[in-house]
Write a protein that holds these residues in place. Sequence first.
Motif, PDB file in Angstrom:
ATOM      1  N   ALA A   1      34.077  45.142  37.447  1.00 34.78           N
ATOM      2  CA  ALA A   1      35.741  45.553  37.112  1.00 34.78           C
ATOM      3  C   ALA A   1      37.219  45.511  38.086  1.00 34.78           C
ATOM      4  N   TRP A   2      38.164  44.847  37.870  1.00 38.24           N
ATOM      5  CA  TRP A   2      38.440  44.677  39.111  1.00 38.24           C
ATOM      6  C   TRP A   2      39.791  45.070  38.538  1.00 38.24           C
ATOM      7  N   GLN A   3      40.842  45.371  39.251  1.00 40.17           N
ATOM      8  CA  GLN A   3      42.420  45.656  38.733  1.00 40.17           C
ATOM      9  C   GLN A   3      43.479  45.141  39.734  1.00 40.17           C
ATOM     10  N   ARG A   4      44.265  45.097  39.269  1.00 34.44           N
ATOM     11  CA  ARG A   4      45.568  44.640  40.184  1.00 34.44           C
ATOM     12  C   ARG A   4      46.597  45.206  40.868  1.00 34.44           C
ATOM     13  N   ASP A   5      46.496  45.385  41.769  1.00 35.69           N
ATOM     14  CA  ASP A   5      47.635  46.034  42.429  1.00 35.69           C
ATOM     15  C   ASP A   5      49.088  46.620  41.680  1.00 35.69           C
ATOM     16  N   ASP A   6      49.318  47.690  41.858  1.00 35.72           N
ATOM     17  CA  ASP A   6      51.059  47.944  40.317  1.00 35.72           C
ATOM     18  C   ASP A   6      51.616  47.853  41.547  1.00 35.72           C
ATOM     19  N   VAL A   7      51.815  47.443  42.281  1.00 34.39           N
ATOM     20  CA  VAL A   7      53.292  47.519  42.756  1.00 34.39           C
ATOM     21  C   VAL A   7      53.531  45.789  43.587  1.00 34.39           C
ATOM     22  N   ASP A   8      52.008  45.556  44.105  1.00 32.97           N
ATOM     23  CA  ASP A   8      51.840  43.793  44.585  1.00 32.97           C
ATOM     24  C   ASP A   8      51.219  43.184  43.718  1.00 32.97           C
ATOM     25  N   MET A   9      51.930  41.981  42.516  1.00 30.57           N
ATOM     26  CA  MET A   9      50.949  41.651  41.623  1.00 30.57           C
ATOM     27  C   MET A   9      49.786  40.443  42.583  1.00 30.57           C
ATOM     28  N   TYR A  10      50.025  40.052  43.543  1.00 26.01           N
ATOM     29  CA  TYR A  10      49.004  39.391  44.453  1.00 26.01           C
ATOM     30  C   TYR A  10      48.157  39.451  44.822  1.00 26.01           C
ATOM     31  N   ALA A  11      47.471  40.996  44.958  1.00 23.91           N
ATOM     32  CA  ALA A  11      46.280  41.926  45.092  1.00 23.91           C
ATOM     33  C   ALA A  11      45.597  42.474  44.122  1.00 23.91           C
ATOM     34  N   PHE A  12      44.002  41.784  44.105  1.00 22.22           N
ATOM     35  CA  PHE A  12      43.104  42.520  43.423  1.00 22.22           C
ATOM     36  C   PHE A  12      42.365  43.534  44.142  1.00 22.22           C
ATOM     37  N   HIS A  13      42.160  44.230  43.387  1.00 20.62           N
ATOM     38  CA  HIS A  13      41.259  45.571  43.942  1.00 20.62           C
ATOM     39  C   HIS A  13      39.347  45.295  42.873  1.00 20.62           C
ATOM     40  N   VAL A  14      38.796  45.884  43.532  1.00 21.14           N
ATOM     41  CA  VAL A  14      37.473  45.238  42.961  1.00 21.14           C
ATOM     42  C   VAL A  14      36.350  46.155  43.647  1.00 21.14           C
ATOM     43  N   VAL A  15      35.386  46.886  43.481  1.00 20.55           N
ATOM     44  CA  VAL A  15      34.246  47.712  43.548  1.00 20.55           C
ATOM     45  C   VAL A  15      33.272  47.013  43.974  1.00 20.55           C
ATOM     46  N   VAL A  16      32.606  46.954  44.940  1.00 19.01           N
ATOM     47  CA  VAL A  16      31.153  46.149  45.571  1.00 19.01           C
ATOM     48  C   VAL A  16      30.303  47.607  45.547  1.00 19.01           C
ATOM     49  N   PRO A  17      29.264  46.441  44.263  1.00 17.54           N
ATOM     50  CA  PRO A  17      28.298  47.401  44.188  1.00 17.54           C
ATOM     51  C   PRO A  17      27.492  47.860  45.731  1.00 17.54           C
ATOM     52  N   ASP A  18      26.251  48.100  46.097  1.00 10.46           N
ATOM     53  CA  ASP A  18      25.482  49.058  47.194  1.00 10.46           C
ATOM     54  C   ASP A  18      24.324  47.392  46.532  1.00 10.46           C
ATOM     55  N   GLY A  19      24.323  47.286  48.159  1.00 11.55           N
ATOM     56  CA  GLY A  19      22.687  46.337  47.819  1.00 11.55           C
ATOM     57  C   GLY A  19      23.503  44.614  48.040  1.00 11.55           C
ATOM     58  N   ALA A  20      24.519  44.509  47.706  1.00 11.29           N
ATOM     59  CA  ALA A  20      25.299  42.985  47.476  1.00 11.29           C
ATOM     60  C   ALA A  20      26.073  42.904  48.245  1.00 11.29           C
ATOM     61  N   HIS A  21      25.982  41.327  49.009  1.00  8.28           N
ATOM     62  CA  HIS A  21      26.308  41.107  50.015  1.00  8.28           C
ATOM     63  C   HIS A  21      27.225  39.927  49.686  1.00  8.28           C
ATOM     64  N   GLU A  22      27.743  39.862  48.819  1.00  3.44           N
ATOM     65  CA  GLU A  22      28.453  38.499  47.861  1.00  3.44           C
ATOM     66  C   GLU A  22      29.078  39.000  47.281  1.00  3.44           C
ATOM     67  N   ILE A  23      30.305  38.422  46.836  1.00  2.11           N
ATOM     68  CA  ILE A  23      30.846  38.832  45.335  1.00  2.11           C
ATOM     69  C   ILE A  23      31.323  37.449  44.549  1.00  2.11           C
ATOM     70  N   GLU A  24      31.304  37.110  43.274  1.00  2.00           N
ATOM     71  CA  GLU A  24      31.541  35.769  43.085  1.00  2.00           C
ATOM     72  C   GLU A  24      32.698  35.687  42.148  1.00  2.00           C
ATOM     73  N   VAL A  25      33.349  34.937  42.175  1.00  2.00           N
ATOM     74  CA  VAL A  25      34.436  34.898  41.331  1.00  2.00           C
ATOM     75  C   VAL A  25      35.141  33.701  40.746  1.00  2.00           C
ATOM     76  N   SER A  26      35.609  33.756  39.060  1.00  2.00           N
ATOM     77  CA  SER A  26      35.585  32.401  38.192  1.00  2.00           C
ATOM     78  C   SER A  26      37.327  32.388  38.304  1.00  2.00           C
ATOM     79  N   LEU A  27      38.124  31.915  38.107  1.00  2.00           N
ATOM     80  CA  LEU A  27      39.663  32.111  37.685  1.00  2.00           C
ATOM     81  C   LEU A  27      39.483  30.474  37.276  1.00  2.00           C
ATOM     82  N   ASP A  28      40.849  30.142  36.759  1.00  2.00           N
ATOM     83  CA  ASP A  28      41.450  28.758  36.207  1.00  2.00           C
ATOM     84  C   ASP A  28      42.874  29.490  37.043  1.00  2.00           C
ATOM     85  N   ALA A  29      43.643  28.156  37.229  1.00  2.00           N
ATOM     86  CA  ALA A  29      44.931  27.588  37.445  1.00  2.00           C
ATOM     87  C   ALA A  29      45.413  26.682  36.201  1.00  2.00           C
ATOM     88  N   LEU A  30      46.341  27.516  35.905  1.00  2.00           N
ATOM     89  CA  LEU A  30      47.346  26.460  34.836  1.00  2.00           C
ATOM     90  C   LEU A  30      48.237  25.714  35.421  1.00  2.00           C
TER      91      LEU A  30
END
Length: 628
Positions: A92-121
């Motif tokens: 679960a990620w959350q956009r910052d409530d002031v900075d629209m360009y920032a996204f907060h996420v919690v990386v779980p224990d044991g993880a060494h990377e995160i995978e992000v998928s996104l689309d650009a219109l």
Amino acid sequence: MHCPRRIALFALLVAWELVASAGQSAFAQAVRLNVDLTDAPRNIYHAKLRIAAKPGTMTLVFPEWIPGNHRPSGPIAALTGIRMEAAGRLLAWQRDDVDMYAFHVVVPDGAHEIEVSLDALTSTDSAGGGGPAASSNLLDLNWNAVVLYPQGADSDAVQFTPSVKLPPEWKFGTALMPSHTTGDEVEFAPVSLTTLVDSPLVAGKYYRRIDLTAASDSPSHQMDLVADSNADLAMKPEVLAAYRKLVAETGALFGARHYRQYHFLYTLSGDVGEHGLEHHESNDSAAAERTLLDPDLHMLYAGLLPHEFAHSWNGKYRRPAGLATRNYQEPMVGDLLWVYEGLTEYLGDLLAERSGLLSAEQYRESLALTAASLDHRSGRAWRPLEDTARAVQTLRLQGQQWSSWRRSLDYYPEGELIWLEVDSIIRQQTHDQHSLDDFCRRFHGGQSGPPLVVPYKFDDIVRTLNEVAPYDWDTLLKERVGATSTHAPLGGIERDGWKLVYNDHPNMFTQAAEKIFKFADFSYSLGFTVAEDGKLNDVIMGSPAYQSGIGPGMKLIAVNGRKWTPAIVHAAIKAAQGNSATIDLLIENAQVFQTYSVSYHEGDRNPHLERGSGQPDLLTNMLTPLTH
């Protein structure tokens, strides 16, 4: 107590810790980026990122302040379909409530990377220029539209390994170095985020590569053309010769090249957004289809590639300190854009003429149009030039209505007039022994090599000018940039032995633009420009049309009782010349029709340059090529 052995051991341990820390930092800022461009004809790019991470809270940011746009133009509204995973779990990620360009996420224990998928219109974004970035047959990829990176990181420190998947059989051009190709998938050598964002990619079904320098020359220069049809890739021999001469002229002007190779990425299409965006080792430019074939289009766009090419020295290598930020979230300060863009505007037009892309007459016609336009900027009375640079965030893409009163991005054209005047003064002070060419070599030259950023401030400009020709440059430049005035700075034109005049003969640039873009320009007579459908694009405050009560956004219906056409307006202007007759304009304003009587009796007025008396012709000397 002095103990060389203990000191040496301590130094070794510190050095090892620094290396380990640097390695951990580099690991934490390593990103693999795969961009699927097969949906480009529908103007949607699909991206996947694998970002090295540590367990705990992490903030990823989308590039906001984009170099060359000088403003927070990162297309955040077009960022869609965001999905984050780690260790096989959806996060679960959350956009910052002031900075629209920032996204907060919690990386779980044991993880060494995160995978992000996104689309650009990309239907409304094209290198910050507006309009779509792709059509059925071509695309333009600006990497800032498809990346996230760790908040607070220096863009030089984030390492990306990028790759793309192209539509079948499409070919591409970019300054990035391919490391592996499999079918339609291309992987590039790892680069910093800075280099990635600075290295756009164009691709298309119809592609042509043109070498502008010999195979043995270093660095190499090539043009990567993409178009909506194969016919638009054709280039006349004299145009190709001019672009090759452009490369030679820049070498003679600056005396050094700050890139390993250079790519002119040139898109020719009626469907994608027209733009020009500078980069260190390439330029990303888009113009209308048939630009290389149609004489009028060629003339109108002749300065585009020389301008963006000159930016490799003025803007990318030498950069105002306020624009030399360490990442894409730090705000930029644009107070020196009259140097960054204004000097480049001057050099771009000069290089276009010196290389043969423009004739001397065409250069003078373009300069006359620039001077006349700025001399009729009513907003000069309240807004100094420097404020148009500081306010770039609010002025860009504001449309034409009331632009003469509001002022637009005037640091481009007025900067050109200022640097023309500087060149003229240097030539006068030194009896034409030195010129702005000498300043460019001193300020933008240096040693050839890979891309490098050397920031500067206003005082650095003044100091280097004084090295070329002693003068009170500090006072002159501050006055030109910081003071309001009722007229444009025409001192350069006059010092060069020319003068701005108006007559009924059409300006060749205005004539070509009216024909292609379907409008009519009566700025210097009645005081307005009008679209083909009769809509008044702008009305100059204080002009005869303004004084009669007419404003932009209204619609012209008839002139002296006859349905309006450009020819009818010209005829009415001619009929009223030298007498007391008014020109009656039937105007529609929000479904209300009213006739406005315009009092104007001076005939058609179109701007041109004419030789003045008593001054040597320095302008012709300026236009003389540096190479044979």
